[in-house]
Design an enzyme around this catalytic site. Structure first.
Site, mmCIF file in Angstrom:
data_model
loop_
_atom_site.group_PDB
_atom_site.id
_atom_site.type_symbol
_atom_site.label_atom_id
_atom_site.label_comp_id
_atom_site.label_asym_id
_atom_site.label_seq_id
_atom_site.Cartn_x
_atom_site.Cartn_y
_atom_site.Cartn_z
ATOM 1 C CB SER A 136 -0.885 0.012 1.258
ATOM 2 O OG SER A 136 -1.522 1.258 1.438
ATOM 3 C CE1 TYR A 149 -3.628 -2.174 5.355
ATOM 4 C CE2 TYR A 149 -3.070 0.013 4.541
ATOM 5 C CZ TYR A 149 -3.432 -1.291 4.298
ATOM 6 O OH TYR A 149 -3.594 -1.723 3.002
ATOM 7 C CE LYS A 153 -1.029 -3.871 3.477
ATOM 8 N NZ LYS A 153 -1.083 -5.185 2.791
#
Length: 248
Positions: A136, A149, A153
């Site tokens: 991402s 998150y 990532k």
């Protein structure tokens, strides 16, 4: 040039919906023998009805041992797409241990678990292979409410690089793709978490030089390119599919 995968065996995780599902469909169209893995059996069964000839496996990648056992039964795999992921959205200061553990179990540990098994089989087979991790733009930039998150990532991109370094001598290429907002169910959830959906989408698009979000097909095309021999000299790359978002 359209990549063809005749005779290749491919495993796609998180294959029940969204980007993973679209990757399965396109790989099958291009001749690959595809194994679709997802936690939700009903999603896999509907996919199998849509794409005849694929194999489906229902497994929760959060469970290391169960997943390991399932993957070891598959035999040789030429192409691996680590797409399974979760997106927790929590303001810093309210993050729980459970959130961190679950996010890293799926977004990081599962990738290591599955990739190690597949890569060792690739090494034994001696014909190389290609692995693409679905990352991402959150690996590259900070986003509000994305602490866990972003961290997961970022870790995934570093794992990608180390895998590429160690597996390169065995003709195994490893890359990641790093999309901006894609309006899958997960993407819509992220947008709505910030408040008024229309206003948030407008503000986000203004930060993207191309002025639009990524489509599922944008991610699929980049993934298939990196899987293919057309990308035969590309490894260890984190490829933004972001319309220029991360250059600012």
């Amino acid at each position: 040039m359209e990549a063809i995968f005749n005779g290749k065996r491919a495993l796609v995780t998180g294959a029940g919906r969204g980007i993973g599902r679209a990757i399965v469909i396109e790989l099958a169209k291009r001749g690959a023998q595809v194994i679709a893995l997802s936690r939700t059996r009903t999603h896999l069964e509907s996919l199998q009805k849509e794409v005849s000839g694929i194999e489906i496996i229902s497994a929760d990648v959060n469970d290391w041992n169960t997943t390991e056992a399932a993957i070891k039964k598959l035999g040789h795999i030429d192409l691996l797409v680590n797409n399974a992921g979760v997106l927790p959205l929590t303001e810093f200061g309210k993050i729980t241990e459970e959130e961190i553990d679950n996010c890293f179990a799926v977004n990081v540990k599962a990738v290591v678990n599955i990739s190690q098994i597949i890569a060792m089989q690739m090494k034994s087979y001696g014909q190389g292979g290609s692995i693409v991790n679905i990352s991402s733009q959150a690996a590259m930039i900070a986003l509000p409410n994305h602490t866990t998150y972003c961290a997961s990532k970022g870790a995934l991109d570093q794992i990608t690089k180390v895998m590429a370094l160690e597996l390169g001598p065995h003709k195994i290429r490893v890359n990641s793709v790093n999309p901006t907002v894609v309006l899958t169910d997960m993407g819509v959830t992220a947008v709505r978490s910030y408040g008024d959906e229309t206003a948030v989408m407008k503000a986000l698009k203004e930060k993207i030089p191309l002025g639009k979000f990524a489509e599922v097909e944008d991610v699929v095309k980049a993934t298939l390119f990196l899987l293919s021999e057309d990308a035969g000299m590309i490894t260890g790359v984190s490829l933004p599919i972001d319309g220029g978002y991360t250059i600012q």
